[in-house]
Every structure is written in structure tokens, then in C-alpha cells.
Write an enzyme that holds these catalytic residues in place. Sequence first.
Site, PDB file in Angstrom:
ATOM      1  N   ARG A 262       0.848  -1.194   0.000  1.00 48.65           N
ATOM      2  CA  ARG A 262       0.000   0.000   0.000  1.00 48.65           C
ATOM      3  C   ARG A 262       0.882   1.242   0.000  1.00 48.65           C
ATOM      4  NH1 ARG A 262      -4.803  -1.688   4.324  1.00 48.65           N
ATOM      5  NH2 ARG A 262      -5.459  -3.545   3.191  1.00 48.65           N
ATOM      6  N   ARG A 277       2.563   1.126  10.447  1.00 47.60           N
ATOM      7  CA  ARG A 277       2.007   1.471   9.128  1.00 47.60           C
ATOM      8  C   ARG A 277       3.133   1.421   8.093  1.00 47.60           C
ATOM      9  NH1 ARG A 277      -2.808   3.976   7.957  1.00 47.60           N
ATOM     10  NH2 ARG A 277      -3.119   4.544  10.137  1.00 47.60           N
ATOM     11  N   GLU A 349      -6.547  -0.940  15.576  1.00 41.38           N
ATOM     12  CA  GLU A 349      -7.140  -1.895  14.634  1.00 41.38           C
ATOM     13  C   GLU A 349      -6.137  -2.970  14.223  1.00 41.38           C
ATOM     14  OE1 GLU A 349      -8.222  -2.192   9.961  1.00 41.38           O
ATOM     15  OE2 GLU A 349      -8.248  -0.185  10.852  1.00 41.38           O
ATOM     16  N   SER A 352     -10.282  -5.857  10.068  1.00 41.05           N
ATOM     17  CA  SER A 352     -11.597  -5.383   9.637  1.00 41.05           C
ATOM     18  C   SER A 352     -12.288  -6.547   8.954  1.00 41.05           C
ATOM     19  CB  SER A 352     -11.472  -4.212   8.653  1.00 41.05           C
ATOM     20  OG  SER A 352     -11.122  -3.023   9.309  1.00 41.05           O
TER      21      SER A 352
END
Length: 430
Positions: A262, A277, A349, A352
Site C-alpha cells: 500500500r 504502518r 485496529e 476489519s
Amino acid sequence: MHDIKMIRETPEVFDAAMTRRGLGALSSQVLALDAARREVISRSEAALADRNAASKQVGAAKASGDEAEFERLRALVAEKKAEIAALEEEARQADAALNDMLMSLPNLIHADVPDGADESENVELRRWGSPREFGFAAKEHYEIAGAAAGLDFETAAKLSGARFVMLTGGVARLHRALAQFMLDLHTEQHGLAEVNAPVMVREEMMYGTGQLPKFGEDSYRTTEGQWLIPTSEVTLTNIVNGMTVDEGYLPRRYAAHSLCFRSEAGSAGRDTAGMLRQHQFEKVEMVSVTHPDASMEEHERMTGCAEAVLQALELPYRTVVLCTGDLGFGMIKTHDIEVWLPGQGTYREISSVSVAGAFQARRMNARFKPEGGGKPEFVHTLNGSGLAVGRCLIAVLENGQEEDGSVTLPAALHGHLGGKTRLDPTGALV
């Protein structure tokens, strides 16, 4: 992608969903494009009928010796042929305009989803486990001696730039063990079929699951036009791309451990410390393809599968349902599972789990044939992290940290680590 027939028949339902998404009533814009497309198609069909009628009359005029009528009809046929070609191009453009708009609009929203502006208004469903009480100041993962020994950000930056990490020694093996543990749990206890799939896909596969056209900047594209997957949701869901299966084929449940890529566009300055991240990371992804009547029940089942990983690793977590303002583009409902990170003193998180309904299936043209006969229907698709491996590594390191810089590892991992139970302050498994 949306069903234009549904928008025509129940524009108020569509408008209500888009309004909950913060976009306002959009059915009039969609239906205007649809009306323009249908009108030009109608004109094209009328011109085709005129040409066919004239073509039939040409022979009769020739046979009767009426040269003037013959030339008039032949000219009319040529004129209609050119008109049809122009109208077909106009219809193609009108169809593309409607398709582009339908592709760019987010999914409908399930009635159970709470209204809210952003993540601060997500609704907690439950918690599991109690955060450990430390007799010392808990550190973040990259500050723990035993972990820091195996987290090489400097070499990774030299090789690849910012937001990459090189794992070495005991930490690298622990990361590998986590992925293997997750796959074993999902395949042996949860009934998922393991898949080892490509991490590069054709562009239409990214359209199929909704990463394109809207989120192209979030992913990486090769010079040959393929895309590096942001998650193996793309590969696993597209297994049924273009297929019409028997109803008895459903449900299909898959799990894959893969690299994910990403660009993190729009996230500048967020979570830059440590490995929370990254541009490249690993996930164990779960995907289900179900009958429409079973998708919401399947959503709960998949959430339980993801929660089971954290329970087995003895990691405290909470599960929330995302509000309208935090809900993903292609999903009608999402559960986020947030693991406790003592170094940050908050839940973050780690998974999901979402249900897309027929939104992705319509883009992929994935259908099933009802057992009792009748017209094929679109399947429903769901996906969820089971779990993000790097974030799970962070949670294991932070929750198991000791004052001397070592890390006590969850008992569930000991068998995957050759019986080793701790990461010592030097980064070695002991």
C-alpha cells in the site's frame, strides 16, 4: 457497483443510503444518465429498423425497373448505416458515462450500521480480556530491547526507503510463526481452504473488488499494467470472477497468507514510528462467497474467526461496528477488531471484517444458479483480516514485554517456535 434497475424502481432507497454516506440524494443524476443512454439506444434501434426495411425494398425496386426508387432506397440504406454507426458510438459513450458514475459511488449501508461522522462515533460491541498491569512503564514495540534487536529500520530504509522494516533473528521467526499459527487455526478449526495466490493482478481484478477506479493512488502499479495487491481480498474474491456456480457450491471460504503493498497515500505523518504502518506488510486474509440469505450470519462467523486468533494468543481486544462516516467504500457493514497495545495505552485496529453484499459480485459478474431453478442471482462476498501479521507481532511484543527487555511469548506459539517460550533481551529465542 449498483443495480440500475433497483435505482429506477426505488430511488428513495438509493438516495437514503447516499445521504447516510454524506453524499446527498444522487438518484436524479444517475437516472438522467440512464435516460440519456436508453434514449440513444432507442434511436439507434429505430434507425436499424428503417435500414432493414429499406434494404428489403431495394431488391423489389431493382426488379421492377424503377431506377429512381432503387437509387433513393440505396442512398437511404447508406444514410441509415452512417446514422447507426454514429448512434452506436453515442450509446457507447452514454453507457460508459453511466457505468463510470455507478462505479464511483459507494455501496449501500446495512440498517444495523450506526450513523456517525468519523471513527470517534463507532460503536463498541464487546471486549475480551483485561489489559495487563505492568510494574514498570510499558514501552512501544521498537523500544523493547529484545524486539529492537530484530527490527532493522535503518537497513530497510537504505534498501527501500521510509516505511519498510527488515526483521532478523528471533523476531523474524516469531513473525513467521504467527502467520503459520493463523493459517493452521483457520484451516484446521474454522474450515477455510488455504490458498497461495499471486500478489500481482490484472487491472480488471482491482476493479472487481472496488480498489479501482477510486483508490488507484493507494496501490502500486507495475510498468506492464499489473497491480501489486493491497490485500489478498483481491485475489481470493476474484476466484469467482465471471463465474456462474450452482447454489450447492456455496459457501466458499478461503484463507491466504500474502505480502500486501500500500502506498499509504494521504497518511503522511501518521504512525511513522515503528512498524505499525508500512508500505509492505503481511496478512492472513479470509474471504467468503455466500448465498445472499446467509451473508450477515457469515459476517458474524468470520468476526468470530478473527477474534479466536487473539483469544488464543491471550491478547485483549475490543470489537466495534463502524459508523457510516468510517465505513469503507465497498462495504455495507464492517466490524473492526482492535487489539490492546500497552506501549500506546490504547486499542488499535488489527482486523476489519466486512460484508460487501452483491456490490463486488456485480462488478465481477459472479452469480449462482438457484437449486429450484430460475434466473441466476449475484452471490454475496465478505472479507476480513485473520489477522494482520505485523500488527499481531507488535501486540505480542508489547503485551509480553518484561522489565529486563525480554518478551514472554503466548503458549499457543510455543509449538511453532520449536518449544521456545521467550525472546531474550538480545533478540534470541530461548
